[in-house]
Write a protein that holds these residues in place. Structure first.
Motif, PDB file in Angstrom:
ATOM      1  N   ALA A   1       0.682  -1.092  -0.061  1.00 25.25           N
ATOM      2  CA  ALA A   1      -0.018  -0.035   0.091  1.00 25.25           C
ATOM      3  C   ALA A   1       0.857   1.184   0.066  1.00 25.25           C
ATOM      4  CB  ALA A   1      -1.019  -0.105   1.247  1.00 25.25           C
ATOM      5  N   TRP A   2       1.879   1.206   0.846  1.00 28.77           N
ATOM      6  CA  TRP A   2       2.747   2.558   0.702  1.00 28.77           C
ATOM      7  C   TRP A   2       3.369   2.611  -0.436  1.00 28.77           C
ATOM      8  CZ3 TRP A   2       8.318   2.383   0.641  1.00 28.77           C
ATOM      9  CH2 TRP A   2       8.808   3.575   0.731  1.00 28.77           C
ATOM     10  N   LEU A   3       3.875   1.626  -1.119  1.00 29.13           N
ATOM     11  CA  LEU A   3       4.579   1.430  -2.533  1.00 29.13           C
ATOM     12  C   LEU A   3       3.355   2.187  -3.630  1.00 29.13           C
ATOM     13  CD1 LEU A   3       6.544  -1.691  -2.951  1.00 29.13           C
ATOM     14  CD2 LEU A   3       7.466   0.585  -2.665  1.00 29.13           C
ATOM     15  N   ASP A   4       2.166   1.501  -3.748  1.00 29.48           N
ATOM     16  CA  ASP A   4       1.235   1.839  -4.404  1.00 29.48           C
ATOM     17  C   ASP A   4       0.732   3.445  -4.267  1.00 29.48           C
ATOM     18  OD1 ASP A   4       1.302  -0.610  -5.525  1.00 29.48           O
ATOM     19  OD2 ASP A   4      -0.291  -1.394  -4.469  1.00 29.48           O
ATOM     20  N   ASN A   5       0.646   4.023  -3.141  1.00 24.18           N
ATOM     21  CA  ASN A   5      -0.009   5.258  -2.664  1.00 24.18           C
ATOM     22  C   ASN A   5       1.286   6.217  -2.556  1.00 24.18           C
ATOM     23  OD1 ASN A   5      -2.493   4.263  -2.791  1.00 24.18           O
ATOM     24  ND2 ASN A   5      -2.135   3.586  -0.742  1.00 24.18           N
ATOM     25  N   THR A   6       2.120   6.227  -1.545  1.00 24.92           N
ATOM     26  CA  THR A   6       3.001   7.321  -1.363  1.00 24.92           C
ATOM     27  C   THR A   6       4.104   7.327  -2.223  1.00 24.92           C
ATOM     28  OG1 THR A   6       2.434   7.106   1.154  1.00 24.92           O
ATOM     29  CG2 THR A   6       4.674   8.038   0.413  1.00 24.92           C
ATOM     30  N   VAL A   7       4.837   6.225  -2.480  1.00 22.66           N
ATOM     31  CA  VAL A   7       5.829   6.031  -3.647  1.00 22.66           C
ATOM     32  C   VAL A   7       5.683   6.542  -4.936  1.00 22.66           C
ATOM     33  CG1 VAL A   7       7.799   4.697  -4.653  1.00 22.66           C
ATOM     34  CG2 VAL A   7       7.112   4.640  -2.030  1.00 22.66           C
ATOM     35  N   GLN A   8       4.365   6.231  -5.454  1.00 25.56           N
ATOM     36  CA  GLN A   8       3.738   6.190  -6.759  1.00 25.56           C
ATOM     37  C   GLN A   8       3.537   7.986  -6.788  1.00 25.56           C
ATOM     38  OE1 GLN A   8       3.807   4.297  -9.302  1.00 25.56           O
ATOM     39  NE2 GLN A   8       3.419   6.199 -10.157  1.00 25.56           N
TER      40      GLN A   8
END
Length: 176
Positions: free
Chosen positions: A41-48
């Motif tokens: 979820a962190w990769l998909d939201n914040t990092v993206q």
């Protein structure tokens, strides 16, 4: 971070996409699957969101880079005189040259080409009714619109503004 007392529980920390990238911690220890889902979820939201922001060109910075066209100094005198007939022809030739350079270097789709033609035709017509100062503002707006329509990255934006400078090199002195 793994719990030293329980091999199946983890805690974690992460950065959020805000000024100064503050750190957050998991509120409680989680199982491996919960930790994995939180990471995804962190990769998909914040990092993206971060990557999208980094890849989005800064149009205002691009315009500042090309002061030769937009080179008005704050509080400086504005030339609001109209173009002469000879100057109008020079401007029209520059606009048509710019149109050809875009077609050659970007190979726009049919829809993009129609948009570009429409905007640049409008710019050619504007030379008859706008003074130098107002026409220059419309020209900058037109280039930004083309930039957005072509969906170019930062390098493509630099190329587009470089082509604009190339096409309007003889016209710049008319717009001062």
């Amino acid at each position: 971070m793994q719990n030293p007392a329980d091999f199946d529980l983890y805690s974690y920390r992460y950065r959020i996409f805000q000024p100064e990238y503050p750190t957050r911690h998991s509120r409680s220890e989680k199982t491996f699957d919960e930790t994995r889902r939180a990471f995804k979820a962190w990769l998909d939201n914040t990092v993206q969101r971060y990557l999208t922001e980094k890849q989005t060109p800064d149009l205002w910075l691009q315009i500042k880079t090309y002061k030769s066209f937009d080179g008005e100094t704050p509080g400086g005198a504005r030339d609001t005189s109209n173009f002469t007939e000879e100057e109008k022809e020079v401007v029209r030739r520059s606009v048509n040259n710019f149109k050809q350079l875009i077609a050659k270097n970007f190979e726009p789709t049919q829809e993009q080409a129609e948009f570009i033609d429409d905007r640049l035709d409008y710019l050619c017509q504007a030379v008859d009714r706008l003074n130098r100062y107002d026409w220059r503002a419309v020209a900058v707006s037109t280039v930004i619109g083309i930039f957005i329509n072509l969906s170019v990255d930062t390098g493509g934006g630099r190329l587009l503004f470089s082509l604009f400078e190339q096409a309007f090199q003889s016209t710049f002195k008319l717009l001062r």
